[in-house]
Design a protein around this motif. Structure first.
Motif, mmCIF file in Angstrom:
data_model
loop_
_atom_site.group_PDB
_atom_site.id
_atom_site.type_symbol
_atom_site.label_atom_id
_atom_site.label_comp_id
_atom_site.label_asym_id
_atom_site.label_seq_id
_atom_site.Cartn_x
_atom_site.Cartn_y
_atom_site.Cartn_z
ATOM 1 N N GLN A 575 0.836 -1.192 0.000
ATOM 2 C CA GLN A 575 0.000 0.000 0.000
ATOM 3 C C GLN A 575 0.879 1.253 0.000
ATOM 4 O OE1 GLN A 575 -3.383 0.446 -0.061
ATOM 5 N NE2 GLN A 575 -3.674 -1.777 -0.338
ATOM 6 N N TRP A 576 0.485 2.248 -0.830
ATOM 7 C CA TRP A 576 1.137 3.549 -0.787
ATOM 8 C C TRP A 576 0.700 4.310 0.457
ATOM 9 C CZ3 TRP A 576 4.853 5.638 -3.859
ATOM 10 C CH2 TRP A 576 5.078 5.082 -5.120
ATOM 11 N N ASN A 577 1.623 5.092 0.990
ATOM 12 C CA ASN A 577 1.284 6.084 1.991
ATOM 13 C C ASN A 577 0.474 7.202 1.319
ATOM 14 O OD1 ASN A 577 2.040 8.812 3.315
ATOM 15 N ND2 ASN A 577 2.634 7.326 4.866
ATOM 16 N N PRO A 578 -0.512 7.807 2.011
ATOM 17 C CA PRO A 578 -1.301 8.872 1.367
ATOM 18 C C PRO A 578 -0.466 10.020 0.818
ATOM 19 C CG PRO A 578 -2.356 8.180 3.398
ATOM 20 C CD PRO A 578 -1.040 7.477 3.348
ATOM 21 N N MET A 579 0.755 10.225 1.331
ATOM 22 C CA MET A 579 1.610 11.294 0.832
ATOM 23 C C MET A 579 2.320 10.898 -0.458
ATOM 24 S SD MET A 579 3.265 12.879 4.319
ATOM 25 C CE MET A 579 4.471 11.576 4.413
ATOM 26 N N GLY A 580 2.351 9.602 -0.789
ATOM 27 C CA GLY A 580 2.926 9.157 -2.039
ATOM 28 C C GLY A 580 4.419 8.979 -2.057
ATOM 29 N N ILE A 581 5.080 9.120 -0.932
ATOM 30 C CA ILE A 581 6.540 8.985 -0.889
ATOM 31 C C ILE A 581 6.927 7.632 -0.293
ATOM 32 C CG2 ILE A 581 8.669 9.952 0.068
ATOM 33 C CD1 ILE A 581 7.181 12.637 0.175
ATOM 34 N N TYR A 582 6.190 7.210 0.701
ATOM 35 C CA TYR A 582 6.473 5.957 1.392
ATOM 36 C C TYR A 582 5.435 4.901 1.002
ATOM 37 C CZ TYR A 582 8.955 9.395 4.253
ATOM 38 O OH TYR A 582 9.760 10.420 4.664
ATOM 39 N N PHE A 583 5.788 3.632 1.237
ATOM 40 C CA PHE A 583 4.827 2.555 1.064
ATOM 41 C C PHE A 583 5.150 1.443 2.052
ATOM 42 C CE2 PHE A 583 8.293 1.532 -1.829
ATOM 43 C CZ PHE A 583 8.451 0.149 -1.706
ATOM 44 N N ASP A 614 -1.307 -10.359 6.551
ATOM 45 C CA ASP A 614 -2.053 -10.596 5.319
ATOM 46 C C ASP A 614 -2.538 -9.318 4.643
ATOM 47 O OD1 ASP A 614 -2.202 -13.588 5.369
ATOM 48 O OD2 ASP A 614 -3.134 -13.181 7.298
ATOM 49 N N CYS A 615 -2.770 -8.265 5.402
ATOM 50 C CA CYS A 615 -3.316 -7.042 4.815
ATOM 51 C C CYS A 615 -2.857 -5.843 5.648
ATOM 52 C CB CYS A 615 -4.843 -7.089 4.753
ATOM 53 S SG CYS A 615 -5.640 -7.500 6.325
ATOM 54 N N LEU A 616 -2.845 -4.679 5.028
ATOM 55 C CA LEU A 616 -2.447 -3.459 5.740
ATOM 56 C C LEU A 616 -3.108 -2.240 5.103
ATOM 57 C CD1 LEU A 616 -0.081 -2.486 3.587
ATOM 58 C CD2 LEU A 616 1.356 -3.963 4.978
ATOM 59 N N LYS A 617 -3.157 -1.158 5.891
ATOM 60 C CA LYS A 617 -3.800 0.070 5.429
ATOM 61 C C LYS A 617 -3.231 1.246 6.222
ATOM 62 C CE LYS A 617 -6.855 -0.173 2.990
ATOM 63 N NZ LYS A 617 -6.966 -0.205 1.524
ATOM 64 N N PHE A 618 -2.877 2.333 5.508
ATOM 65 C CA PHE A 618 -2.391 3.543 6.154
ATOM 66 C C PHE A 618 -3.561 4.366 6.664
ATOM 67 C CE2 PHE A 618 1.654 2.853 3.936
ATOM 68 C CZ PHE A 618 2.551 3.264 4.915
ATOM 69 N N HIS A 619 -3.317 5.046 7.787
ATOM 70 C CA HIS A 619 -4.280 6.030 8.258
ATOM 71 C C HIS A 619 -4.242 7.237 7.322
ATOM 72 C CE1 HIS A 619 -6.059 9.113 10.910
ATOM 73 N NE2 HIS A 619 -6.663 8.108 11.516
ATOM 74 N N PRO A 620 -5.375 7.932 7.112
ATOM 75 C CA PRO A 620 -5.386 9.067 6.180
ATOM 76 C C PRO A 620 -4.369 10.158 6.485
ATOM 77 C CG PRO A 620 -7.634 8.422 6.729
ATOM 78 C CD PRO A 620 -6.726 7.618 7.607
ATOM 79 N N ASN A 621 -3.964 10.311 7.757
ATOM 80 C CA ASN A 621 -2.984 11.360 8.060
ATOM 81 C C ASN A 621 -1.542 10.858 8.024
ATOM 82 O OD1 ASN A 621 -2.510 10.004 10.480
ATOM 83 N ND2 ASN A 621 -3.635 11.456 11.740
ATOM 84 N N SER A 622 -1.332 9.608 7.637
ATOM 85 C CA SER A 622 0.000 9.015 7.430
ATOM 86 C C SER A 622 0.769 8.729 8.707
ATOM 87 C CB SER A 622 0.874 9.915 6.528
ATOM 88 O OG SER A 622 0.263 10.131 5.292
#
Length: 794
Positions: A575-583, A614-622
């Motif tokens: 998953q990409w980080n919402p900022m687009g730099i990290y994943f 098995d799965c992951l998700k970033f918080h909207p504020n990164s």
């Protein structure tokens, strides 16, 4: 969490008596002749774990027997064969004993070069086989579980949801006891008789236990050893715990209708004694002060199970925790508000919006700048210093992204699930209410996918769709029908002067789909970069594969530009980080890892799960990363510090999918127990449990207002859920002839025919298409994708 979840107050268990501490002795010296022979056999065959377990059992035996010296009485043929046979299995047929008869016993021991006295003893044994001895059926487990089940079913309606969770751990220990003692046939009969009612909530564990046939299986199995070595936590009210103790000690209460003499008599005492042994040795009760009637029926299963190894150790704690809420509260308050927009970027976005207002002759557009980052009430917002490091300057693409967010918010379709709660779905007004409450769903179906497509994703601007296939490749489609043209490789860098010269080196031909080849194993997860947002097409694509690598693909050149190596096992999610730099990546090696696109080595390793991530998700504020695991838990990690700040325990199977609401308040998790749990991130408590799916749930997504949740799964359906609704089991009319206090409804707990909760708004069936991905666009259009299964497919 809702008021229905009780706080843990005390821990109790039926009273146990600990033996006095005696001086250290060699247990082999005080063992009986039978035990010594078994230990010698286990030592010669290399069964060290079984040998140690037996020595520990002898060492902790009855203190009155210690010091009496070795036992000299002879043992029976049947006893010796029984003790030896259960520890061996046929290499060609693992489910059968190799020592099936006395001939095999003698042959096996002779080849070992055992002492002569043992060989002479075995040689004198007659024609008696181990299977004949082991076929004797111990009935105390069967009787005990039958009586416990009848007591639970015969209890009052208010106590039944509270008592049901105790059935599962006792079933597991009874089955393991039978296998450990060598009673294979009795264990299989016990499993067949009692497993069915427990299957809906515990199918994964029951399937795993059904593969254990011999004591050697139990000794070498991680899950079985966790059941043996950890206390299974069960939550109960004070009054419910008192009723359980009354039944265990006196056999009173909860007698089912038509039970005859009830639980009295020798068989009743024998069965209750078997249950008592498991309760004393393997269960731990968290007794709450809450009134039983004030607790939600589904709340009792939360924070139950083998918890001591699942909960991280709190700062400064000297003992393992068994209550996840203690750990969650010890980590303090989280910053769940929206991430701040840098001041320079915000001013530039506002300037562009004012210019657009002049061009479009719409003065109201300039006031939309207030929605660049709407405030969320009740949560703490982070500051710029709290965020992970960002580039020092912003680009035009960042301005366009922020401006487009404002436009999306203005044109977004507002979904109001509450509109369906007060409307009769059969009335003429139901159509308008459904239009207000439910999203438009656009489904994309993959045909002729060969070995299958484990994953798919859509770009935020709805221009591209990508799917990963089991044949190790990725395919990208243009949803606008445009040709996907990559850059040629036969050009000189010095010839590039401006954007026009870049267009000249693009491929002349092309099609609306492209194939990306580079992985050497099935592709399990894909993610488009979020830098452009909905303002333009993405520039990069991330992929994760069974070849243990993550790869970065350029959508300009349509080639792989970086391979990230570090995991030692298949990578399940990326998953990409919402900022687009990290994943971030999650792997079978039990870790999640944080990466930056400009480095080939990981920045952080998030370790703590007991099984696959098995799965992951970033918080909207990164600031935070949520992970779901095969150890049945979800965790929330501080991205920069790498520490776990929340643990969510409540599923009865692998956590297969996660979603975090856009307002940053809620976490939704889906598991192989076919349930969706909604969690409050701030407190770590479960808000409610949503059920309705009949097969595995593959994907979850929140609407932009965080009021609606959409799920897709292997049951070929897309389902919509009301996030704000109270939920709970379906309430049905009270049957004629039933007595009540004027209430016209009754809640059917454990209704196997229909397990849908009241917050299920609508179900959209597909034509034999398991849904592998659901996601919302910024304007609340729901996109789903799946692979069509032909009727003759496996």
């Amino acid at each position: 969490m809702s008021d229905g979840t009780p706080p843990a107050e005390t821990s109790s268990s039926p009273e146990e008596v600990s033996p006095p501490n005696t001086g250290p002795q060699d247990p082999l010296q005080t063992a009986s002749a039978t035990d010594r022979m078994v230990i010698e056999y286990l030592r010669a065959r290399g069964h060290t774990s079984a040998e140690q377990a037996l020595l520990d059992a002898l060492d902790s035996g009855d203190p009155d027997d210690k010091g009496k010296g070795p036992e000299t009485s002879t043992i029976s043929t049947e006893e010796l064969v029984k003790r030896l046979a259960v520890y061996a299995q046929k290499p060609s047929r693992p489910g059968e004993n190799v020592l099936n008869d006395s001939g095999n016993v003698l042959q096996e021991l002779t080849t070992m070069g055992n002492p002569t006295n043992i060989q002479n003893l075995i040689a004198s044994i007659g024609a008696v086989g181990a299977e004949e001895i082991l076929s004797l059926d111990p009935t105390d487990k069967q009787d005990g579980f039958t009586e416990l089940e009848a007591w639970v079913d015969g209890s009052l309606d208010m106590y039944r949801p509270e008592f049901r969770p105790i059935l599962f751990p006792i079933f597991c220990h009874f089955y393991l006891d039978l296998i450990q003692s060598g009673f294979k046939e009795a264990a299989l009969k016990f499993f067949k008789t009692f497993a069915s009612p427990l299957a809906p909530a515990h199918s994964a564990t029951l399937h795993h236990l059904s593969t254990l046939f011999l004591p050697s299986h139990v000794q070498n199995d991680d899950l079985a050893q966790r059941f043996r070595n950890e206390k299974y936590v069960v939550r109960m009210s004070r009054s419910g715990f008192g009723l359980l103790i009354g039944w265990l000690t006196e056999g009173v209460g909860g007698e089912a209708t038509g039970a005859g003499e009830g639980f009295s008599g020798e068989r009743g005492k024998r069965g209750r004694a078997a249950v008592m042994r498991v309760v004393n040795n393997h269960l731990r009760f968290d007794v709450t002060a809450s009134n039983t009637s004030s607790v939600s029926p589904n709340a009792w299963e939360e924070s139950t199970g083998l918890l001591s190894s699942l909960i991280p150790q709190a700062n400064g704690a000297s003992a393992n925790l068994t209550n996840p809420q203690v750990f969650n509260s010890s980590n303090g308050e989280l910053k769940l508000g929206p991430a701040p927009v840098p001041e320079e970027l915000r001013l530039e976005a506002e300037r562009v919006l004012r210019e657009q207002a002049v061009v479009e002759r719409d003065p109201s557009v300039q006031y939309d700048s207030f929605s660049l980052r709407p405030a969320v009430q009740g949560v703490v917002a982070p500051s710029e210093s709290d965020l992970p490091p960002l580039p020092p300057t912003f680009k035009t693409i960042d301005v366009n992204r922020e401006v487009e967010k404002v436009r999306d918010a203005r044109k977004r379709i507002r979904l109001e699930p509450s509109a369906l709660t007060s409307v009769d779905l059969n009335s003429p007004q139901s159509g308008a209410a459904r239009a207000r409450a439910l999203p438009s769903i656009c489904a994309y179906t993959l045909h002729d996918a060969g070995e299958g497509a484990p994953c798919s994703t859509f770009s935020a601007d709805i221009s591209l769709m990508a799917a990963g296939f089991a044949e190790s490749y990725i395919r990208i489609w243009s949803l606008k029908g445009e040709k996907l043209k990559g850059l040629r490789s036969d050009f000189q860098a010095s010839s590039i002067r401006d954007s026009a010269s870049i267009q000249k080196i693009r491929e002349k031909g092309g099609s609306s789909t492209r194939k990306l080849i580079g992985h050497s194993g099935p592709v399990y997860s894909l993610s488009f970069d979020p830098l452009s947002g909905s303002a333009g097409p993405p520039k990069y694509l991330l992929s994760a594969s069974a070849d243990a690598t993550a790869r970065l693909w350029s959508l300009d050149t349509m080639t792989n530009i970086v391979a990230y190596r570090g995991h030692q096992n298949p990578v399940w999610d990326i998953q990409w980080n919402p900022m687009g730099i990290y994943f971030a990546t999650g792997s079978r090696d039990r870790t999640a890892r944080l990466w930056s696109t400009d480095r080939t080595s990981c920045l952080r390793v998030y370790a703590g799960h007991l099984k696959d991530v098995d799965c992951l998700k970033f918080h909207p504020n990164s600031l935070y990363l949520a992970t779901g695991s095969s150890d049945w838990t979800a965790r929330l990690w501080d991205v920069q510090r790498g520490s776990c700040v929340r643990v969510f325990i409540g599923h009865q199977g692998t956590v297969s999918s996660l979603a975090i609401s856009p307002d940053g308040r809620y976490l939704a998790s889906a598991g192989e127990d076919l349930a969706i749990n909604l969690w409050d991130l701030g407190s770590g408590r479960r808000i409610k449990k949503m059920t309705g799916h009949t097969a595995s749930i593959y994907s979850l997504a929140f609407s932009e207002e965080s009021s609606l949740l959409v799920s897709g799964g292997a049951d070929w359906t897309v389902r919509c859920w009301d996030v704000k609704g109270t939920g709970g089991p379906v309430v049905k009319p009270r049957e004629n002839g039933s007595m009540g206090n004027g209430d016209s409804t009754i809640v059917r707990y454990g209704d196997g025919d229909n397990n849908e909760t009241t917050d299920l708004l609508s179900t959209f069936p597909t034509k034999r298409t398991p849904i592998i991905n659901v996601q919302f666009t910024p304007r609340n259009l729901c996109l789903v994708a799946g692979t069509y299964q032909t009727p003759d497919s496996r």
